[in-house]
Scaffold this motif. Structure first.
Motif, PDB file in Angstrom:
ATOM      1  N   LYS A  84     -11.892  -3.445   7.157  1.00  0.00           N
ATOM      2  CA  LYS A  84     -13.067  -2.716   6.645  1.00  0.00           C
ATOM      3  C   LYS A  84     -13.328  -1.486   7.525  1.00  0.00           C
ATOM      4  O   LYS A  84     -13.644  -0.399   7.022  1.00  0.00           O
ATOM      5  CB  LYS A  84     -14.292  -3.636   6.618  1.00  0.00           C
ATOM      6  N   TYR A  85     -13.179  -1.678   8.833  1.00  0.00           N
ATOM      7  CA  TYR A  85     -13.371  -0.543   9.754  1.00  0.00           C
ATOM      8  C   TYR A  85     -12.393   0.591   9.394  1.00  0.00           C
ATOM      9  O   TYR A  85     -12.792   1.758   9.303  1.00  0.00           O
ATOM     10  CB  TYR A  85     -13.155  -1.007  11.199  1.00  0.00           C
ATOM     11  N   LEU A  86     -11.128   0.243   9.160  1.00  0.00           N
ATOM     12  CA  LEU A  86     -10.133   1.269   8.816  1.00  0.00           C
ATOM     13  C   LEU A  86     -10.508   1.964   7.504  1.00  0.00           C
ATOM     14  O   LEU A  86     -10.414   3.187   7.387  1.00  0.00           O
ATOM     15  CB  LEU A  86      -8.747   0.633   8.686  1.00  0.00           C
ATOM     16  N   THR A  87     -10.936   1.160   6.529  1.00  0.00           N
ATOM     17  CA  THR A  87     -11.312   1.733   5.229  1.00  0.00           C
ATOM     18  C   THR A  87     -12.495   2.689   5.393  1.00  0.00           C
ATOM     19  O   THR A  87     -12.523   3.768   4.786  1.00  0.00           O
ATOM     20  CB  THR A  87     -11.672   0.592   4.245  1.00  0.00           C
ATOM     21  N   ASP A  88     -13.446   2.310   6.244  1.00  0.00           N
ATOM     22  CA  ASP A  88     -14.602   3.193   6.509  1.00  0.00           C
ATOM     23  C   ASP A  88     -14.160   4.508   7.157  1.00  0.00           C
ATOM     24  O   ASP A  88     -14.868   5.504   7.084  1.00  0.00           O
ATOM     25  CB  ASP A  88     -15.612   2.489   7.421  1.00  0.00           C
ATOM     26  N   GLN A  89     -12.999   4.470   7.828  1.00  0.00           N
ATOM     27  CA  GLN A  89     -12.461   5.694   8.463  1.00  0.00           C
ATOM     28  C   GLN A  89     -11.549   6.470   7.492  1.00  0.00           C
ATOM     29  O   GLN A  89     -10.760   7.309   7.903  1.00  0.00           O
ATOM     30  CB  GLN A  89     -11.652   5.328   9.723  1.00  0.00           C
ATOM     31  N   HIS A  90     -11.615   6.106   6.205  1.00  0.00           N
ATOM     32  CA  HIS A  90     -10.850   6.785   5.144  1.00  0.00           C
ATOM     33  C   HIS A  90      -9.349   6.515   5.218  1.00  0.00           C
ATOM     34  O   HIS A  90      -8.542   7.316   4.745  1.00  0.00           O
ATOM     35  CB  HIS A  90     -11.107   8.296   5.141  1.00  0.00           C
ATOM     36  N   VAL A  91      -8.991   5.404   5.855  1.00  0.00           N
ATOM     37  CA  VAL A  91      -7.590   4.990   5.873  1.00  0.00           C
ATOM     38  C   VAL A  91      -7.396   4.006   4.719  1.00  0.00           C
ATOM     39  O   VAL A  91      -8.158   3.045   4.591  1.00  0.00           O
ATOM     40  CB  VAL A  91      -7.229   4.295   7.209  1.00  0.00           C
ATOM     41  N   VAL A  92      -6.401   4.276   3.875  1.00  0.00           N
ATOM     42  CA  VAL A  92      -6.096   3.319   2.798  1.00  0.00           C
ATOM     43  C   VAL A  92      -5.311   2.177   3.430  1.00  0.00           C
ATOM     44  O   VAL A  92      -4.293   2.400   4.095  1.00  0.00           O
ATOM     45  CB  VAL A  92      -5.274   3.997   1.674  1.00  0.00           C
ATOM     46  N   CYS A  93      -5.796   0.971   3.257  1.00  0.00           N
ATOM     47  CA  CYS A  93      -5.222  -0.181   3.960  1.00  0.00           C
ATOM     48  C   CYS A  93      -5.043  -1.315   2.957  1.00  0.00           C
ATOM     49  O   CYS A  93      -6.021  -1.876   2.477  1.00  0.00           O
ATOM     50  CB  CYS A  93      -6.218  -0.567   5.058  1.00  0.00           C
ATOM     51  N   GLU A  94      -3.792  -1.634   2.629  1.00  0.00           N
ATOM     52  CA  GLU A  94      -3.550  -2.658   1.608  1.00  0.00           C
ATOM     53  C   GLU A  94      -2.547  -3.683   2.104  1.00  0.00           C
ATOM     54  O   GLU A  94      -1.608  -3.334   2.837  1.00  0.00           O
ATOM     55  CB  GLU A  94      -2.986  -2.011   0.344  1.00  0.00           C
ATOM     56  N   PRO A  95      -2.712  -4.935   1.701  1.00  0.00           N
ATOM     57  CA  PRO A  95      -1.720  -5.940   2.064  1.00  0.00           C
ATOM     58  C   PRO A  95      -0.333  -5.511   1.585  1.00  0.00           C
ATOM     59  O   PRO A  95      -0.201  -4.975   0.477  1.00  0.00           O
ATOM     60  CB  PRO A  95      -2.176  -7.195   1.325  1.00  0.00           C
ATOM     61  N   LEU A  96       0.662  -5.759   2.423  1.00  0.00           N
ATOM     62  CA  LEU A  96       2.037  -5.377   2.092  1.00  0.00           C
ATOM     63  C   LEU A  96       2.459  -5.872   0.713  1.00  0.00           C
ATOM     64  O   LEU A  96       3.081  -5.142  -0.067  1.00  0.00           O
ATOM     65  CB  LEU A  96       2.969  -5.954   3.171  1.00  0.00           C
ATOM     66  N   GLU A  97       2.095  -7.119   0.391  1.00  0.00           N
ATOM     67  CA  GLU A  97       2.538  -7.718  -0.876  1.00  0.00           C
ATOM     68  C   GLU A  97       2.131  -6.872  -2.079  1.00  0.00           C
ATOM     69  O   GLU A  97       2.836  -6.838  -3.090  1.00  0.00           O
ATOM     70  CB  GLU A  97       1.934  -9.131  -1.049  1.00  0.00           C
ATOM     71  N   LYS A  98       0.992  -6.208  -1.965  1.00  0.00           N
ATOM     72  CA  LYS A  98       0.508  -5.408  -3.107  1.00  0.00           C
ATOM     73  C   LYS A  98       1.331  -4.156  -3.328  1.00  0.00           C
ATOM     74  O   LYS A  98       1.270  -3.549  -4.392  1.00  0.00           O
ATOM     75  CB  LYS A  98      -0.946  -5.003  -2.859  1.00  0.00           C
ATOM     76  N   ARG A  99       2.081  -3.735  -2.304  1.00  0.00           N
ATOM     77  CA  ARG A  99       2.848  -2.490  -2.416  1.00  0.00           C
ATOM     78  C   ARG A  99       4.304  -2.724  -2.793  1.00  0.00           C
ATOM     79  O   ARG A  99       5.087  -1.800  -2.885  1.00  0.00           O
ATOM     80  CB  ARG A  99       2.794  -1.744  -1.081  1.00  0.00           C
ATOM     81  N   ILE A 100       4.682  -3.996  -2.891  1.00  0.00           N
ATOM     82  CA  ILE A 100       6.066  -4.314  -3.260  1.00  0.00           C
ATOM     83  C   ILE A 100       6.078  -4.746  -4.710  1.00  0.00           C
ATOM     84  O   ILE A 100       5.373  -5.682  -5.093  1.00  0.00           O
ATOM     85  CB  ILE A 100       6.624  -5.464  -2.397  1.00  0.00           C
ATOM     86  N   HIS A 101       6.876  -4.063  -5.515  1.00  0.00           N
ATOM     87  CA  HIS A 101       6.959  -4.417  -6.930  1.00  0.00           C
ATOM     88  C   HIS A 101       8.387  -4.900  -7.201  1.00  0.00           C
ATOM     89  O   HIS A 101       9.354  -4.176  -6.956  1.00  0.00           O
ATOM     90  CB  HIS A 101       6.619  -3.209  -7.794  1.00  0.00           C
ATOM     91  N   PHE A 102       8.475  -6.130  -7.655  1.00  0.00           N
ATOM     92  CA  PHE A 102       9.776  -6.742  -7.901  1.00  0.00           C
ATOM     93  C   PHE A 102       9.760  -7.366  -9.291  1.00  0.00           C
ATOM     94  O   PHE A 102       8.917  -8.218  -9.587  1.00  0.00           O
ATOM     95  CB  PHE A 102      10.066  -7.805  -6.833  1.00  0.00           C
ATOM     96  N   GLU A 103      10.686  -6.931 -10.135  1.00  0.00           N
ATOM     97  CA  GLU A 103      10.748  -7.465 -11.502  1.00  0.00           C
ATOM     98  C   GLU A 103      11.566  -8.753 -11.503  1.00  0.00           C
ATOM     99  O   GLU A 103      12.741  -8.769 -11.915  1.00  0.00           O
ATOM    100  CB  GLU A 103      11.366  -6.431 -12.437  1.00  0.00           C
ATOM    101  N   GLU A 104      10.937  -9.783 -11.038  1.00  0.00           N
ATOM    102  CA  GLU A 104      11.622 -11.055 -10.802  1.00  0.00           C
ATOM    103  C   GLU A 104      12.276 -11.627 -12.064  1.00  0.00           C
ATOM    104  O   GLU A 104      13.377 -12.182 -12.003  1.00  0.00           O
ATOM    105  CB  GLU A 104      10.604 -12.056 -10.233  1.00  0.00           C
ATOM    106  N   LYS A 105      11.595 -11.461 -13.205  1.00  0.00           N
ATOM    107  CA  LYS A 105      12.115 -12.078 -14.443  1.00  0.00           C
ATOM    108  C   LYS A 105      13.454 -11.497 -14.858  1.00  0.00           C
ATOM    109  O   LYS A 105      14.229 -12.149 -15.566  1.00  0.00           O
ATOM    110  CB  LYS A 105      11.104 -11.905 -15.577  1.00  0.00           C
ATOM    111  N   LYS A 106      13.758 -10.265 -14.431  1.00  0.00           N
ATOM    112  CA  LYS A 106      15.022  -9.638 -14.830  1.00  0.00           C
ATOM    113  C   LYS A 106      16.162  -9.937 -13.853  1.00  0.00           C
ATOM    114  O   LYS A 106      17.297  -9.523 -14.076  1.00  0.00           O
ATOM    115  CB  LYS A 106      14.836  -8.123 -14.935  1.00  0.00           C
TER     116      LYS A 106
END
Ligand code: SF4
Ligand code: SF4
Length: 136
Positions: free
Chosen positions: A62-84
């Motif tokens: 939250k502190y980082l976000t308040d400092q205008h740093v975009v901070c997201e869990p790694l899992e949310k940034r990885i896109h894998f089309e597992e079904k294919k």
């Protein structure tokens, strides 16, 4: 104590702030920098592993976000089309971090995103182009 990986994207105005110092001092968080890149205009991206009490990590994020740093869990940034996925195993040969492995009983690909270090080697290694990673 928990360990969690986040991708941070810094705007140019955050570049000279002692953000990691505050995470350590104010929230008692241990920081491991796994990847860092700086782009023209001094925008920057980091892959950080944060270790500490769950509630302290939440406050630190939250502190980082308040400092205008975009901070997201790694899992949310990885896109894998597992079904294919056809379980050919090509990507496991380049994943030195051990995030992509073949299950030796089922011969199915297993992806433990929490081990990923965003080297991006799996992207060209997959013949079906099933990986996308949003680091910048
Ligand atoms: S980017 Fe791909 S190859 Fe690299 S560590 Fe993550 S899953 Fe493994
Ligand atoms: S290289 Fe692509 S198709 Fe082959 S196992 Fe990995 S994700 Fe699946």
């Amino acid at each position: 104590m928990v360990k969690k990986r986040y991708i941070l994207n810094f705007p140019p105005e955050s570049g000279d702030k002692p953000l990691s110092y505050h995470l350590v001092r104010d929230y008692d968080i241990r920081i491991n920098i796994l990847k860092a890149e700086v782009y023209p205009g001094k925008r920057g991206s980091l892959l950080l592993e944060l270790q500490g009490k769950k509630e302290n990590i939440e406050k630190g994020v939250k502190y980082l976000t308040d400092q205008h740093v975009v901070c997201e869990p790694l899992e949310k940034r990885i896109h894998f089309e597992e079904k294919k996925c056809i379980d050919c195993g090509n990507c496991t040969a380049v994943c030195f971090a051990g995030a992509l492995t073949m299950n030796r009983e089922t011969w199915k690909l297993e992806f433990d995103k929490s081990k990923c270090v965003v080297c991006e080697l799996c992207i060209p290694a997959c013949p079906l182009h099933l990986f996308e990673i949003d680091f910048k």
